[in-house]
Design a protein around this motif. Structure first.
Motif, PDB file in Angstrom:
ATOM      1  N   UNK A   1       0.833  -1.197   0.000  1.00  0.00           N
ATOM      2  CA  UNK A   1       0.000   0.000   0.000  1.00  0.00           C
ATOM      3  C   UNK A   1       0.873   1.253   0.000  1.00  0.00           C
ATOM      4  N   UNK A   2       2.178   1.055  -0.080  1.00  0.00           N
ATOM      5  CA  UNK A   2       3.085   2.198  -0.049  1.00  0.00           C
ATOM      6  C   UNK A   2       3.319   2.697  -1.474  1.00  0.00           C
ATOM      7  N   UNK A   3       3.599   3.983  -1.586  1.00  0.00           N
ATOM      8  CA  UNK A   3       3.868   4.532  -2.920  1.00  0.00           C
ATOM      9  C   UNK A   3       5.290   4.162  -3.298  1.00  0.00           C
ATOM     10  N   UNK A   4       5.394   3.431  -4.389  1.00  0.00           N
ATOM     11  CA  UNK A   4       6.633   2.829  -4.834  1.00  0.00           C
ATOM     12  C   UNK A   4       7.792   3.814  -4.916  1.00  0.00           C
ATOM     13  N   UNK A   5       7.538   4.987  -5.456  1.00  0.00           N
ATOM     14  CA  UNK A   5       8.625   5.929  -5.737  1.00  0.00           C
ATOM     15  C   UNK A   5       8.865   6.926  -4.610  1.00  0.00           C
ATOM     16  N   UNK A   6       8.038   6.867  -3.577  1.00  0.00           N
ATOM     17  CA  UNK A   6       8.219   7.809  -2.467  1.00  0.00           C
ATOM     18  C   UNK A   6       8.860   7.086  -1.291  1.00  0.00           C
ATOM     19  N   UNK A   7       9.610   7.813  -0.455  1.00  0.00           N
ATOM     20  CA  UNK A   7      10.097   7.189   0.779  1.00  0.00           C
ATOM     21  C   UNK A   7       8.904   6.760   1.636  1.00  0.00           C
ATOM     22  N   UNK A   8       9.102   5.678   2.414  1.00  0.00           N
ATOM     23  CA  UNK A   8       8.006   5.153   3.229  1.00  0.00           C
ATOM     24  C   UNK A   8       7.421   6.241   4.130  1.00  0.00           C
ATOM     25  N   UNK A   9       8.305   7.103   4.659  1.00  0.00           N
ATOM     26  CA  UNK A   9       7.847   8.158   5.553  1.00  0.00           C
ATOM     27  C   UNK A   9       6.806   9.056   4.897  1.00  0.00           C
ATOM     28  N   UNK A  10       6.979   9.310   3.584  1.00  0.00           N
ATOM     29  CA  UNK A  10       6.010  10.175   2.905  1.00  0.00           C
ATOM     30  C   UNK A  10       4.688   9.460   2.686  1.00  0.00           C
ATOM     31  N   UNK A  11       4.757   8.139   2.453  1.00  0.00           N
ATOM     32  CA  UNK A  11       3.516   7.367   2.368  1.00  0.00           C
ATOM     33  C   UNK A  11       2.770   7.437   3.695  1.00  0.00           C
ATOM     34  N   UNK A  12       3.525   7.368   4.789  1.00  0.00           N
ATOM     35  CA  UNK A  12       2.888   7.441   6.115  1.00  0.00           C
ATOM     36  C   UNK A  12       2.193   8.791   6.291  1.00  0.00           C
ATOM     37  N   UNK A  13       2.866   9.858   5.862  1.00  0.00           N
ATOM     38  CA  UNK A  13       2.263  11.186   6.019  1.00  0.00           C
ATOM     39  C   UNK A  13       1.002  11.326   5.177  1.00  0.00           C
ATOM     40  N   UNK A  14       1.041  10.719   3.982  1.00  0.00           N
ATOM     41  CA  UNK A  14      -0.152  10.729   3.140  1.00  0.00           C
ATOM     42  C   UNK A  14      -1.289   9.990   3.849  1.00  0.00           C
ATOM     43  N   UNK A  15      -0.983   8.857   4.450  1.00  0.00           N
ATOM     44  CA  UNK A  15      -2.012   8.082   5.150  1.00  0.00           C
ATOM     45  C   UNK A  15      -2.558   8.854   6.349  1.00  0.00           C
ATOM     46  N   UNK A  16      -1.689   9.610   7.007  1.00  0.00           N
ATOM     47  CA  UNK A  16      -2.145  10.451   8.114  1.00  0.00           C
ATOM     48  C   UNK A  16      -3.266  11.368   7.643  1.00  0.00           C
TER      49      UNK A  16
END
Lengths: 327, 263
Positions: A108-123
């Motif tokens: 569910x993570x965005x492939x090209x983004x760092x995991x941290x940015x995926x987390x912020x998006x989910x926030x």
């Protein structure tokens, strides 16, 4: 009242069948043969808050279909389903806000983004207040050892690292219910252990209800007291792990690497299950013979290079269960 | 941030990181800009009859067309296409957001980020090498701004509709590609739409595609006078509403009958 309630769930898929060969492909353009596959044929169970339930069965048994229905992704043909008092597919948005789901074979993570940015998006997607998010992320980073991965693009993570990030991603909104669909698939031994340890703590300390599907019986043994076994779209057994084993077979397997794999093994308490090269697999009943005694007897007659005792794989147990139920 | 703004922002940051693609895009778009311009110049040199567009309007039409090139939905949203093929789209349904709005937000970032990266060189070429100035009047400038904004929303609505159509078949790219071909020809990306024969003009006028690029460009050059522009912008907005409604209905049906295989 149970947190998850499933009654008589039925779901049939229509699958297009291709006739073989080139001519079949041409015919297929004009008229397709369709075949019905009954993924769920009347599944019922109830799960109370704080339970950690193993949901097992062979491929095609309907495990993932159940998870998808419970997640509100699939609409069943008939039957009743309520999670936290909501019908998943009717109130999808309200429902999924209280749900964490991890599919082991997807991310569910965005492939090209760092995991941290995926987390912020989910926030933002889950509308988690900034303070709660920061606190939960800190906890998850500490528990799952994510610190080195937060700034790395997801495509550069190993599978084990990515799964830990995926697990964290599913928990940022602190859902009371977590569905794990084969979360340990493809992971190495240490990643599996870390994953199990984390899930166990989540369940014990936070009271998160976990429904876990897996092919790895060791996952179930490490985590679950209760198992639901599915076969052919039906619940074959719903009870403790011990009751599963006892109801099917008390057998365990002794695998020995012999100097001469073709040597006949005649022991009254052991039965040869398979032979691959010099590796011989024996089934025995620990109630009739102590493993140590059996090993001593075998080692006395043969040159043994290596040996280990294990439980029959879940496929075998379930296959036996399935056989016995369909008779 | 609302979920939708967050989606736009995350996608935006992601698209901005592809520097090599942006550079390659600038080179190709410049090349094709010159090619299209030379073809049209040759055409005007060979014709003696009065044409539907003045030769003086051509540089602005071509170079602003090149600048806004990435805003035109002539490609799929590859990420959603890949998600649908792999089944990862399942996670989109696990979010407590309106899926249509979320995909629209992604489309918005997809259609704006590359333009921001690549438009400036085209505008500079237009201004410095061809002396393209501002629109003929303040009215035209305002109408152009309104029309470009409408074109952007129209483009997003079409992008989402194409994405949704891919839910229906495992590789729905065939149908999608057909639609994109229509976009390519009838948005004005190949030749300005006024040059199409008279009998096609009615078709062109009632299709949504001219609103993607041709209409704002012709408003900029003054080929569509400021006084008539509101009618064209209204048609752009009308089509946007129609495509959004269509996309929402199709998405709802697509999700209901979606089958995520395996896993």
């Amino acid at each position: 009242m149970p947190q998850i309630l499933v009654e008589n769930l039925v779901k049939t898929f229509r699958v297009a069948e291709r006739r073989p060969g080139l001519w079949g492909a041409v015919l297929g353009l004009a008229a397709r043969k369709q075949r019905s596959v009954e993924a769920l044929a009347g599944v019922s169970f109830a799960i109370e808050p704080g339970e950690l339930v193993g949901y097992i069965g062979p491929n095609g048994a309907g495990k993932s279909t159940t998870i998808k229905v419970l997640s509100g992704i699939l609409v069943p043909d008939s039957g009743r389903c309520e999670v936290l008092g909501r019908v998943p597919w009717e109130e999808r948005r309200a429902h999924v806000a209280h749900l964490g789901v991890v599919f082991g074979q997807r991310t569910q993570l965005w492939w090209d983004l760092p995991a941290g940015e995926s987390f912020e998006l989910l926030r933002d997607v889950y509308r988690v207040p900034a303070a709660d998010f920061a606190r939960r992320l800190d906890e998850l980073v500490a528990l799952l050892d994510l610190a080195p991965m937060l700034r790395t693009p997801v495509r550069q993570l190993s599978l084990g690292q990515r799964m830990r990030c995926d697990l964290a991603a599913s928990l940022l909104h602190a859902p009371p219910i977590l569905f794990l669909d084969e979360p340990t698939i493809g992971l190495d031994a240490s990643s599996k252990l870390a994953m199990r340890d984390f899930v166990k703590r989540l369940n014990r300390e936070r009271g998160v209800t976990v429904l876990l599907t897996t092919h790895d019986l060791d996952d179930i043994e490490a985590l679950c007291r209760r198992v639901i076994v599915l076969g052919g779209g039906r619940v074959l057994l719903d009870g403790t792990l011990e009751s599963l084993r006892a109801s099917v077979t008390p057998e365990r397997w002794l695998t020995v690497d012999l100097a001469d794999g073709s040597a006949p093994i005649d022991d009254p308490d052991a039965r040869v299950v398979s032979r691959e090269g010099d590796r011989v697999r024996l089934a025995f009943d620990p109630g009739r013979v102590a493993p140590a005694a059996l090993i001593a007897r075998i080692a006395a007659k043969h040159v043994v290079h290596d040996l280990f005792v294990e439980n029959p794989p879940i496929e075998t147990v379930v296959a036996k269960l399935y056989e016995s139920r369909s008779q | 941030m609302t979920p939708y703004a967050a989606v736009v922002s995350a996608r935006f940051r992601m698209l901005l990181q592809y520097r090599a693609a942006a550079l390659a895009g600038i080179v190709t778009q410049t090349f094709f800009g010159f090619t299209r311009l030379m073809i049209l110049t040759a055409f005007f040199a060979a014709t003696t009859r009065p044409q539907a567009m003045a030769p003086a309007d051509i540089p602005a039409y071509v170079w602003f067309g090149q600048a806004l090139f990435q805003m035109v939905p002539w490609t799929l949203d590859r990420e959603i296409a890949a998600q649908i093929r792999s089944g990862d789209v399942i996670y989109e349904l696990l979010r407590p957001v309106d899926l249509y709005a979320s995909w629209f937000s992604r489309a918005f970032a997809l259609r704006t980020a590359p333009v921001l990266l690549r438009a400036l060189p085209m505008v500079l070429i237009a201004a410095l090498a061809f002396g393209v100035g501002p629109p003929p009047s303040v009215g035209s400038a305002v109408a152009f701004a309104a029309s470009v904004t409408s074109a952007l929303f129209l483009s997003c609505a079409l992008t989402v509709l194409v994405s949704v159509s891919m839910l229906r078949t495992v590789s729905g790219e065939g149908a999608a590609q057909t639609l994109l071909l229509l976009v390519w020809v009838f948005s004005g990306l190949v030749i300005p739409l006024p040059f199409f024969p008279e009998w096609m003009q009615t078709f062109i006028r009632w299709c949504p595609f001219s609103g993607l690029l041709d209409v704002p460009l012709r408003i900029y050059t003054g080929n569509i006078p400021a006084a008539d522009a509101s009618w064209f912008v209204a048609r752009q907005l009308g089509w946007t509403v129609v495509l959004v409604v269509l996309g929402r209905v199709a998405l709802k049906r697509g999700v209901r009958r979606m089958v995520v295989l395996g896993g």
